[in-house]
Design a protein around this motif. Sequence first.
Motif, PDB file in Angstrom:
ATOM      1  N   ALA A   1      30.298  69.312 -16.333  1.00  0.00           N
ATOM      2  CA  ALA A   1      30.619  67.875 -15.536  1.00  0.00           C
ATOM      3  C   ALA A   1      31.395  66.893 -16.632  1.00  0.00           C
ATOM      4  O   ALA A   1      32.321  66.292 -16.322  1.00  0.00           O
ATOM      5  N   ARG A   2      30.585  67.066 -17.875  1.00  0.00           N
ATOM      6  CA  ARG A   2      31.289  66.045 -18.824  1.00  0.00           C
ATOM      7  C   ARG A   2      32.789  66.406 -19.445  1.00  0.00           C
ATOM      8  O   ARG A   2      33.626  65.544 -19.465  1.00  0.00           O
ATOM      9  N   GLN A   3      33.188  67.907 -19.346  1.00  0.00           N
ATOM     10  CA  GLN A   3      34.630  68.225 -19.772  1.00  0.00           C
ATOM     11  C   GLN A   3      35.270  67.516 -18.565  1.00  0.00           C
ATOM     12  O   GLN A   3      36.493  67.503 -18.728  1.00  0.00           O
ATOM     13  N   THR A   4      34.934  67.750 -17.174  1.00  0.00           N
ATOM     14  CA  THR A   4      35.766  67.329 -16.162  1.00  0.00           C
ATOM     15  C   THR A   4      35.766  65.858 -16.170  1.00  0.00           C
ATOM     16  O   THR A   4      36.993  65.047 -16.103  1.00  0.00           O
ATOM     17  N   ASP A   5      34.895  65.009 -16.678  1.00  0.00           N
ATOM     18  CA  ASP A   5      35.129  63.721 -16.864  1.00  0.00           C
ATOM     19  C   ASP A   5      36.155  63.252 -17.944  1.00  0.00           C
ATOM     20  O   ASP A   5      36.914  62.420 -17.809  1.00  0.00           O
ATOM     21  N   GLN A   6      36.091  64.135 -19.031  1.00  0.00           N
ATOM     22  CA  GLN A   6      36.879  63.785 -20.012  1.00  0.00           C
ATOM     23  C   GLN A   6      38.178  63.872 -19.551  1.00  0.00           C
ATOM     24  O   GLN A   6      39.188  63.339 -20.217  1.00  0.00           O
ATOM     25  N   LEU A   7      38.529  64.849 -18.886  1.00  0.00           N
ATOM     26  CA  LEU A   7      39.813  65.183 -18.265  1.00  0.00           C
ATOM     27  C   LEU A   7      40.334  64.194 -17.370  1.00  0.00           C
ATOM     28  O   LEU A   7      41.666  64.314 -16.835  1.00  0.00           O
ATOM     29  N   ASN A   8      39.610  63.354 -16.658  1.00  0.00           N
ATOM     30  CA  ASN A   8      39.759  62.319 -15.740  1.00  0.00           C
ATOM     31  C   ASN A   8      40.431  62.701 -14.555  1.00  0.00           C
ATOM     32  O   ASN A   8      41.348  62.143 -13.962  1.00  0.00           O
ATOM     33  N   VAL A   9      39.532  63.953 -14.119  1.00  0.00           N
ATOM     34  CA  VAL A   9      40.286  64.764 -12.760  1.00  0.00           C
ATOM     35  C   VAL A   9      39.942  63.386 -11.744  1.00  0.00           C
ATOM     36  O   VAL A   9      38.995  62.784 -11.492  1.00  0.00           O
ATOM     37  N   GLY A  10      40.932  63.607 -10.896  1.00  0.00           N
ATOM     38  CA  GLY A  10      40.798  62.477  -9.730  1.00  0.00           C
ATOM     39  C   GLY A  10      41.406  62.916  -8.201  1.00  0.00           C
ATOM     40  O   GLY A  10      41.662  64.218  -8.427  1.00  0.00           O
ATOM     41  N   PRO A  11      41.328  62.101  -7.528  1.00  0.00           N
ATOM     42  CA  PRO A  11      41.693  62.608  -5.958  1.00  0.00           C
ATOM     43  C   PRO A  11      43.092  63.314  -6.015  1.00  0.00           C
ATOM     44  O   PRO A  11      43.280  64.132  -4.819  1.00  0.00           O
ATOM     45  N   GLU A  12      43.916  63.178  -6.569  1.00  0.00           N
ATOM     46  CA  GLU A  12      45.473  63.718  -6.555  1.00  0.00           C
ATOM     47  C   GLU A  12      45.115  65.256  -7.013  1.00  0.00           C
ATOM     48  O   GLU A  12      46.586  65.986  -6.948  1.00  0.00           O
ATOM     49  N   ASP A  13      44.258  65.562  -7.702  1.00  0.00           N
ATOM     50  CA  ASP A  13      44.306  66.873  -8.589  1.00  0.00           C
ATOM     51  C   ASP A  13      43.765  67.948  -7.509  1.00  0.00           C
ATOM     52  O   ASP A  13      42.817  67.709  -6.652  1.00  0.00           O
ATOM     53  N   VAL A  14      44.237  69.180  -7.762  1.00  0.00           N
ATOM     54  CA  VAL A  14      43.616  70.355  -7.235  1.00  0.00           C
ATOM     55  C   VAL A  14      42.770  71.048  -8.280  1.00  0.00           C
ATOM     56  O   VAL A  14      43.293  71.328  -9.544  1.00  0.00           O
ATOM     57  N   PHE A  15      41.421  71.078  -8.200  1.00  0.00           N
ATOM     58  CA  PHE A  15      40.261  71.779  -9.250  1.00  0.00           C
ATOM     59  C   PHE A  15      40.275  73.162  -8.927  1.00  0.00           C
ATOM     60  O   PHE A  15      39.625  73.314  -7.752  1.00  0.00           O
ATOM     61  N   ILE A  16      40.352  74.314  -9.569  1.00  0.00           N
ATOM     62  CA  ILE A  16      40.098  75.548  -9.175  1.00  0.00           C
ATOM     63  C   ILE A  16      39.138  76.041 -10.407  1.00  0.00           C
ATOM     64  O   ILE A  16      39.526  76.335 -11.707  1.00  0.00           O
ATOM     65  N   ALA A  17      37.948  76.606 -10.156  1.00  0.00           N
ATOM     66  CA  ALA A  17      36.802  77.095 -10.868  1.00  0.00           C
ATOM     67  C   ALA A  17      37.075  78.352 -10.834  1.00  0.00           C
ATOM     68  O   ALA A  17      36.858  79.178  -9.664  1.00  0.00           O
ATOM     69  N   ILE A  18      37.498  79.037 -12.047  1.00  0.00           N
ATOM     70  CA  ILE A  18      37.587  80.509 -12.108  1.00  0.00           C
ATOM     71  C   ILE A  18      36.215  81.197 -12.400  1.00  0.00           C
ATOM     72  O   ILE A  18      35.904  81.079 -13.780  1.00  0.00           O
ATOM     73  N   ASN A  19      35.344  81.640 -11.557  1.00  0.00           N
ATOM     74  CA  ASN A  19      34.112  81.745 -11.870  1.00  0.00           C
ATOM     75  C   ASN A  19      33.879  83.339 -11.463  1.00  0.00           C
ATOM     76  O   ASN A  19      33.557  83.798 -10.243  1.00  0.00           O
ATOM     77  N   GLY A  20      33.952  84.294 -12.679  1.00  0.00           N
ATOM     78  CA  GLY A  20      33.684  85.671 -12.313  1.00  0.00           C
ATOM     79  C   GLY A  20      32.728  86.049 -11.506  1.00  0.00           C
ATOM     80  O   GLY A  20      32.709  86.754 -10.390  1.00  0.00           O
ATOM     81  N   GLY A  21      31.307  85.993 -12.292  1.00  0.00           N
ATOM     82  CA  GLY A  21      30.252  86.328 -11.487  1.00  0.00           C
ATOM     83  C   GLY A  21      29.861  85.318 -10.511  1.00  0.00           C
ATOM     84  O   GLY A  21      29.090  86.008  -9.634  1.00  0.00           O
ATOM     85  N   GLY A  22      30.449  84.413 -10.512  1.00  0.00           N
ATOM     86  CA  GLY A  22      29.859  83.339  -9.473  1.00  0.00           C
ATOM     87  C   GLY A  22      28.883  82.524  -9.674  1.00  0.00           C
ATOM     88  O   GLY A  22      28.294  81.592  -8.800  1.00  0.00           O
ATOM     89  N   GLU A  23      28.192  82.802 -11.028  1.00  0.00           N
ATOM     90  CA  GLU A  23      27.029  81.999 -11.153  1.00  0.00           C
ATOM     91  C   GLU A  23      26.882  81.146 -12.440  1.00  0.00           C
ATOM     92  O   GLU A  23      25.841  80.697 -12.969  1.00  0.00           O
ATOM     93  N   CYS A  24      28.154  81.006 -13.210  1.00  0.00           N
ATOM     94  CA  CYS A  24      28.343  80.356 -14.447  1.00  0.00           C
ATOM     95  C   CYS A  24      27.937  78.896 -14.249  1.00  0.00           C
ATOM     96  O   CYS A  24      28.610  78.057 -13.566  1.00  0.00           O
ATOM     97  N   SER A  25      26.790  78.344 -15.026  1.00  0.00           N
ATOM     98  CA  SER A  25      26.355  77.239 -14.842  1.00  0.00           C
ATOM     99  C   SER A  25      27.420  76.043 -15.046  1.00  0.00           C
ATOM    100  O   SER A  25      27.529  75.073 -14.346  1.00  0.00           O
TER     101      SER A  25
END
Length: 572
Positions: free
Chosen positions: A158-182
Amino acid sequence: VPITAAARARAREFVENQKSFRLGFLPTERSNPITASLESDFKRSCEDGVACLQRADRQVAIVLRHSLVSPEFKALVDAMEKALRSPKGRIVFSGCGATGRESILLESMWRDFFSRRAAELTADERKLADRIASIMTAGDFALIKSVEFFEDYWNGGARQTDQLNVGPEDVFIAINGGGECSTILGSVERAVQRGAKGFMNINNPKELLRKIERSRVIIDDPRVTTIDLYCGSMGIAGSTRMQSTTSQQLFYSAALEQALVRLLPRFAKELSEDYAQTFEDLLSGLEAPAARRGLARAIAFEAEVYGQGGRITYLADDCMLDIFTDNTERSPTFMLPQLKSSDEKTGVQSWAFVKNPLYSTPDCWTRMFRRAPRCLENFSADDARAMGMSQRIVDHPPKIGTPDLLKFMIGNEPAPERIEGFPRAVAVTFSVGQASSAYRAAAERLASAWPERVPFHVGTADTAVRDAPGALCVPVEIADSPLETWKHLAVKLVFNNLSTGTMTVCGRVAGNYMSWVSISNKKLTDRGIRLLRDLGGLSYETAAERLFAAQEWIEKQDWTNRERPSAVQVAL
């Protein structure tokens, strides 16, 4: 190794309080029956071992036949196009460990297109290069040296997402191999809270991941589109750097290329008509007798050098980032010495390293990323405390800023530390496709300092390198595409087989389990306990006691200038 009261207490705490990290029920953590004979196949011959490893890659081809025509793929491409057409929208990838390095690679591939093809683009079109970003858990520093304990912390993402200033115009893609990485889950949750369009892939069945509360929260979040890339268990148990990241790399590369040509349709003629078929053709090329023999020779060569106490330094330009990914991931996967910075005067040199003969270290980092490094600057005790990290980390925060990254000398500077004092020191000059004359000349100059020099070529184009005496060669046809998707996949598949095969020959694989396991985070601790349980015939609780007792013993020893062993190996 005696089991002390402290070891029993640590084991009891883990068994009773870390049940959400007991992941043996997930297919990505289990042994794959089609590669169960991996160790014995390599003992018979390297070619038989390579054939065993390659069987697992065919699982990916089956999955891609469905996933690349799925509604989720279309929704992803549509969202990417919308973001790129908006005034400031970005495509943001987020990952940790292998998927974090993949996130950086995808960003680099996109940016590289706009650099390589700049003469064919208008000034406004070239600005699209900056419309993609990546989040690597613990920042870009983790590309070269694993900071795996970060992945246990939801609010770190969450902190790194804030630092990148992700916002409403962005597409955010979580590449989560096992599906459980916190940390990945935390990053995508914060992104959709900030209004971004969220996507997350999983490489385990959804119904199993719903048993893990932190995964269920995101899978069931209507703001996040879940993409199923489940392709079975890995070729080597638990190593999602294998088939899991291969499926992700192709899926997201294809999506990026589709989005690109919607904005720049004149490049559409360069796309594969059928990505799944082109991938199957690549697999067939690598399974051909000449390519399989080439892989087997490369594995036997590396294993011989390491077995004699030697070190290998790759020299590369194209696909240097891909080789870095493989070299870095060898360390936690097989408990090898980590890559060393110029500040580290003691300790054991990593078995493999990568340098670029064309550029100085600062220029090389920028060229490899196609942007300035994006590290966690001045990470402090307060940062560690705010993330809920252990007191040990609060007392000794990791140094993971850009100045720390730049101390890893990956450029064309001399490297006597990789040469002197070793019975064998080899410079492997790597090329894929047709190497430039500038690279050849620079590689020859830098490699001249090494007592052994070996060319290593992937592809069919560069006959001068391919036919050189003593050259290692994997002959395979590589298709073209705007983002050079197939070149990057070819190198990934080759190095997956090369590093895994080498470590198997070197005795760091039992059956198809990684038997030299680092326990640097909770998921890896569970993996080590399960390995002891399965190989030692113990209960989970007793295996945990044995593991923590072995770790306690290791921490009391002096490992100066010696390789620290795996606690799992000590316990075994």
